[in-house]
Scaffold this motif. Structure first.
Motif, PDB file in Angstrom:
ATOM      1  N   ILE B  80       0.841  -1.204   0.000  1.00 13.83           N
ATOM      2  CA  ILE B  80       0.000   0.000   0.000  1.00 13.83           C
ATOM      3  C   ILE B  80       0.874   1.252   0.000  1.00 13.83           C
ATOM      4  CG2 ILE B  80      -1.672   1.337   1.327  1.00 13.83           C
ATOM      5  CD1 ILE B  80      -2.797  -1.340   2.335  1.00 13.83           C
ATOM      6  N   ALA B  81       1.893   1.228   0.876  1.00  9.37           N
ATOM      7  CA  ALA B  81       2.768   2.390   0.981  1.00  9.37           C
ATOM      8  C   ALA B  81       3.497   2.643  -0.330  1.00  9.37           C
ATOM      9  CB  ALA B  81       3.774   2.198   2.112  1.00  9.37           C
ATOM     10  N   LEU B  82       3.878   1.579  -1.030  1.00  9.25           N
ATOM     11  CA  LEU B  82       4.580   1.747  -2.307  1.00  9.25           C
ATOM     12  C   LEU B  82       3.704   2.474  -3.309  1.00  9.25           C
ATOM     13  CD1 LEU B  82       6.523  -1.593  -2.917  1.00  9.25           C
ATOM     14  CD2 LEU B  82       7.473   0.705  -2.833  1.00  9.25           C
ATOM     15  N   VAL B  83       2.446   2.062  -3.412  1.00  9.66           N
ATOM     16  CA  VAL B  83       1.548   2.694  -4.379  1.00  9.66           C
ATOM     17  C   VAL B  83       1.284   4.147  -3.981  1.00  9.66           C
ATOM     18  CG1 VAL B  83      -0.750   2.665  -5.374  1.00  9.66           C
ATOM     19  CG2 VAL B  83       0.476   0.516  -5.028  1.00  9.66           C
ATOM     20  N   LEU B  84       0.844   4.347  -2.738  1.00  7.41           N
ATOM     21  CA  LEU B  84       0.483   5.704  -2.324  1.00  7.41           C
ATOM     22  C   LEU B  84       1.697   6.628  -2.315  1.00  7.41           C
ATOM     23  CD1 LEU B  84      -2.075   5.145   0.576  1.00  7.41           C
ATOM     24  CD2 LEU B  84      -2.430   5.305  -1.857  1.00  7.41           C
ATOM     25  N   GLY B  85       2.814   6.127  -1.787  1.00  6.58           N
ATOM     26  CA  GLY B  85       4.014   6.957  -1.681  1.00  6.58           C
ATOM     27  C   GLY B  85       4.556   7.349  -3.042  1.00  6.58           C
ATOM     28  N   THR B  86       4.559   6.410  -3.995  1.00  8.46           N
ATOM     29  CA  THR B  86       5.092   6.715  -5.320  1.00  8.46           C
ATOM     30  C   THR B  86       4.209   7.718  -6.052  1.00  8.46           C
ATOM     31  OG1 THR B  86       5.895   4.451  -5.392  1.00  8.46           O
ATOM     32  CG2 THR B  86       5.948   5.675  -7.436  1.00  8.46           C
ATOM     33  N   LEU B  87       2.892   7.500  -6.012  1.00 12.63           N
ATOM     34  CA  LEU B  87       1.969   8.430  -6.687  1.00 12.63           C
ATOM     35  C   LEU B  87       2.142   9.830  -6.118  1.00 12.63           C
ATOM     36  CD1 LEU B  87      -1.360   6.411  -6.978  1.00 12.63           C
ATOM     37  CD2 LEU B  87       0.356   6.867  -8.718  1.00 12.63           C
ATOM     38  N   CYS B  88       2.219   9.895  -4.795  1.00 11.55           N
ATOM     39  CA  CYS B  88       2.325  11.184  -4.125  1.00 11.55           C
ATOM     40  C   CYS B  88       3.645  11.861  -4.500  1.00 11.55           C
ATOM     41  CB  CYS B  88       2.271  10.933  -2.623  1.00 11.55           C
ATOM     42  SG  CYS B  88       1.676  12.303  -1.700  1.00 11.55           S
TER      43      CYS B  88
END
Lengths: 319, 271, 333
Positions: B80-88
């Motif tokens: 989850i953190a990978l997806v949210l962090g990268t998009l952000c």
């Protein structure tokens, strides 16, 4: 070059990727929408789930608990904050803040030589060794670190054994008989709590100091010694002032982390509460969520002030 | 004090050496105690060395359950953190927009505030909304503070990726998705790997937030905490402690290896 | 002449800054076109508008007759050679060159063949397996070029293509670029701040200043008939003569330009006229020598053949030039 000539004759190329291409075009034409969509998942998660809960918690600190029924009274009041000012609660706050300050000071003292050595003298292999020597304790499991100190401070543990071998047990006993910092044994005294806090949070002090010292250009030091400064003068007049923002940055970590911890004093130390334990106890067994919420505001306010001061000293450049 | 041939004063060497000893000795001790034959106390020096407790620990279902849960929680939180962090990170790096600073603050907040605040906020929010504690409430808490690790790593790498490279990809006919797939992802890949491993280690080790968001379920740190407060079988705890050190340190070493390019993001992260 | 790129009163504003201000421009098919100007003059913005990285605030851009408003860069049959080359570091040279073909799902064998052909065209045949990091600046630039032409775009845009190369390499690349453009027959538009480069390479030159298009013409027109003080000064450091001075020698109160090489010296021993002055500086340039001559408060530069008869510092000289060499310019202010 004839192979290459086989290319589109139009200046505008058709979309060959169907809906995916169309979506890409749409995003390209509306860059703001695109950025918004990129941010949306994180915004929903952090902004609504996290900040929402935080806000709800703070809101509860303005409610109070009915002393007879034990139920929360959902009316706006500052009564809970007034409760914070009761002597036993003030004690908790004072105890925690003093501990955080002591841990921060001691961390700076121990961390500085390590950071200085790593930044200025260690080269090549030594540099890597220092790096790992700092990173391993920083990242090793928090609970395991606490556990290690439980082993060390135990009555039958290594520290007592060392004192015994050196025939210095009397010294340890004398220390433990001192008021406030002493106790029946190391593992149930403030000294023990202090040592564990120091061990667990000190690594967070090293890295910012190291970064700050590394940023001091060496030619500045050469200039200083060219101008006739002794090494001591160079240190106090040039290096230390430039490393100070690093120390302040590190102290943000040590101070904040000590302030919010509730596990270390629960495992090693006296039965007196620290802020974290008070929060835990009030929200758990006592069921007094408003008071627990009000207690969490204390570290937030203290850290807010601390950060404000640190910012004025330029500590954020060293992070 | 010439800079070309630096020699440390002996006082400094001594202080730094003592400091490093203070930092590393307790960890070495953990490794030693795992082999101690003593059962009831933390006796030093150990009366004897044995491998017996490794076998005992291996056969303990409660340890395995806790370990499995921890790995599952860490894996999903990291994803989850990978997806949210990268998009952000992509949004923040690609454009300058109003509120950029706010976004950065928002991402860093869960890790800047003491864990107990994050924990109790989530717990009271769950109880307000009558959400029962479950695997997913643990993940919710963990992913919240894992985002920042991925975000920091990705932002640092985006900063080093030249903007004209993305323009070049578009110029050569790559749409937004193709640009991401063929140009951006390969360039930020190792940073994401490093960030992901740090996030995993962070989640695997987390205890403070977890005590508030877990119901009856025990992650490995919760299991450790129980043993610390009410020791039941000390030798098993010794072995688990050693295993936990190894499991958390491996990703750290790998992350260090992958981010050697100068991002220094391993060093920049607190817990 | 078919119009390859046409700008109709195109403006690009960044807040209050007018990076490009009401520019009208036609670039013909197959032309080698230069956009010249100092930094911040709007020439790069103009290029980025054509490539599609920026959108015009006002006005319309057409590429081969098609309005490209709202068409993303990846749908424009236009490719760019970037100033910093922007090669993909995670791909080798061949993969870089093949990139656009890969996106078009061209099969592997054709891709490899065309990439190699493009590399050979820029004299880098056999370099396909190298990494961009292993190449010199000049080689990277060639790869960037090969990557941009492999697709045979309708228009090739070059942003300061030679800016990062040293002088010798730059001269060599100038000739190669011209030859390449002839071979391919593609319209080239390149941006430069180097007037020598623009004059020697381009069929036509557009001069930009402060977001405005100041003058468009063949190199010769730009050089000999600048329409403004800015062009005269920026292109080839012409002498710009103030209206008061021009009035005394040409009878008209207008700004004028006079090329340094159009001035010749008449030795004058004690003669006095408006055209007699003192040599105040001398720089030896090889075949020629550049003189600074002070003429009643006006400093003129003259370029004369080197030799023994070049006057020394402080010598009194009278200058002469053909009447046609004095180019009267439009603006009288």
């Amino acid at each position: 070059m004839s192979a290459i000539a086989a290319s589109s004759s139009s200046a505008i190329l058709p979309n060959q990727r169907g809906w995916l291409g169309a979506l890409s075009d749409r995003f390209w034409r509306q860059p703001k929408l695109f950025v918004f969509l990129l941010l949306l998942p994180a915004l929903l998660w952090l902004g609504i789930v996290y900040v929402g809960s935080l806000f709800a918690l703070l809101l509860q600190s303005f409610f109070s608990i009915d002393e007879f029924s034990g139920l929360i009274n959902y009316e706006f009041t500052l009564k809970t904050y007034a409760e914070l000012l009761r002597p036993q609660n003030l004690d908790v706050i004072l105890r925690t803040v003093s501990m955080a300050a002591a841990v921060t000071l001691a961390s700076a003292l121990i961390a500085f030589p390590i950071a200085y050595m790593a930044a200025r003298y260690a080269r090549g292999k030594w540099k890597a060794l220092f790096y790992l020597g700092i990173m391993l304790p920083l990242w090793a499991s928090y609970l395991v670190k606490v556990y290690a100190w439980k082993l060390i401070l135990a009555k039958e543990g290594i520290l007592n054994w060392v004192f015994e071998q050196l025939h210095l047990t009397w010294l340890l006993d004398a220390w433990l008989s001192l008021p406030v910092i002493g106790g029946n044994s190391l593992s149930i005294s403030y000294t023990g709590t202090f040592l564990v806090f120091l061990y667990v949070w000190m690594p967070y002090m090293i890295l910012p100091i190291q970064a700050a010292i590394e940023r001091v250009p060496t030619n500045l030091l050469d200039a200083s010694s060219d101008l006739g400064a002794t090494p001591m003068q160079t240190f106090w007049r040039v290096i230390f002032p430039l490393a100070l923002p690093g120390i302040v940055a590190g102290s943000i970590f040590t101070f904040s982390l000590t302030l919010g911890d509730y596990i270390i004093p629960q495992i090693i130390g006296t039965s007196a509460f620290f802020i974290g334990q008070a929060v835990y106890a009030h929200q758990g067994t006592a069921g007094n969520i408003p008071l627990a919420a009000a207690f969490t505001v204390v570290p937030i306010v203290i850290m807010g002030l601390y950060l404000w001061m640190a910012k004025r000293m330029g500590a954020f450049d060293a992070l | 004090m010439r800079s070309d041939t630096p020699r440390a004063p002996w006082g400094l060497k001594l202080a730094a050496g003592a400091g490093l000893f203070f930092m590393l000795a307790p960890i070495a001790l953990i490794f030693l105690y795992a082999f101690s034959s003593e059962e009831r106390t933390y006796q030093w020096p150990p009366p004897g060395l044995t491998l017996k407790w490794f076998a005992v620990t291996w056969n303990r279902p409660d340890v395995w359950q806790a370990l499995t849960l921890s790995v599952q929680v860490a894996a999903i939180s990291t994803a989850i953190a990978l997806v949210l962090g990268t998009l952000c990170a992509a949004a923040v790096s690609g454009t300058r927009f109003f509120g950029r600073e706010t976004i950065s603050l928002l991402v860093i907040l869960p890790i800047a505030l003491p864990g107990i605040i994050t924990g109790i906020s989530l717990r009271s929010a769950f109880s307000l909304m009558e959400i029962p504690f479950s695997f997913w409430t643990i993940v919710l808490g963990h992913a919240t503070f894992c985002i920042v690790v991925v975000y920091n790593n990705a932002v640092a790498r985006f900063r080093r990726t030249s903007g004209s490279m993305i323009e070049a990809a578009m110029d050569l006919g790559a749409d937004k998705f193709q640009t991401f797939r063929h140009v951006i992802l390969p360039n930020i890949g190792t940073a994401l790997l490093a960030g992901g491993m740090l996030a995993f280690a962070l989640s695997f080790d987390e205890v403070i937030v977890t005590t508030f968001t877990a119901g009856q379920q025990q992650t490995l740190p919760i299991w450790m905490l129980e043993e610390l407060v009410r020791p039941r079988q000390r030798p098993v705890t010794n072995v688990v402690a050693m295993v936990v050190v190894i499991v958390t340190l491996l990703p750290i070493l790998l992350a260090f290896y992958f981010s050697r390019g100068g991002d220094q993001t391993v060093a920049g992260m607190g817990k | 002449m078919t119009s390859a790129v046409s700008l109709q009163t195109v403006s690009r504003h960044f807040g209050a800054v007018r990076a490009l201000d009401e520019v009208d421009l036609e670039v013909g098919e197959g032309e080698f076109f230069a956009m010249l100007g100092p930094s911040g003059s709007g020439k790069t913005t103009c290029l980025r508008l054509i490539a599609g990285f920026e959108q015009p605030t006002l006005g319309q851009i057409r590429i081969f007759g098609d309005a490209v408003e709202g068409v993303p860069p990846y749908r424009r049959n236009v490719n760019t050679v970037f100033q910093d080359y922007a090669l993909f570091p995670h791909m080798n040279v061949r993969e870089n060159v093949e990139f656009s073909l890969m996106l078009k799902r061209v099969d592997k064998a054709t891709r490899a063949r065309e990439a190699e052909a493009a590399l050979e065209l820029v004299k880098l045949g056999g370099y396909g397996d190298r990494r961009p990091g292993q190449l010199s600046g000049g080689q990277r630039q060639r790869v960037a070029l090969a990557r941009a032409i492999v697709n045979r775009p309708k228009v090739l845009l070059l942003d300061e293509p030679l800016g990062a190369l040293d002088l010798k390499l730059r001269e060599q690349m100038q000739e190669e670029l011209k030859a390449l453009q002839k071979t391919l027959g593609i319209t080239f538009i390149f941006v430069t701040h180097d007037q020598g480069e623009a004059l020697s390479m381009a069929d036509r030159v557009a001069v930009f200043d402060f977001g405005k298009l100041v003058q468009v013409g063949t190199p010769e027109e730009i050089y000999t008939k600048p329409n403004s003080r800015f062009v005269a000064d920026f292109v080839g450091s012409s002498n710009v003569l103030a209206p008061e001075f021009v009035e005394t020698i040409a009878g008209e109160r207008r700004w004028a330009s006079l090329r340094p090489e159009a001035i010749h010296l008449l030795r004058s021993e004690g003669g006095h006229s408006a055209l007699t002055g003192t040599v105040v500086s001398r720089s030896y340039l090889g075949a020629t020598t550049r003189l600074g001559i002070e003429l009643g408060g006006t400093l003129l530069h003259a370029v004369v053949p080197s030799g023994t008869d070049v006057p020394a510092d402080g010598a009194r000289v009278t200058i002469g030039f053909a009447r046609e060499a004095l180019h009267l310019m439009e603006d009288a202010g």
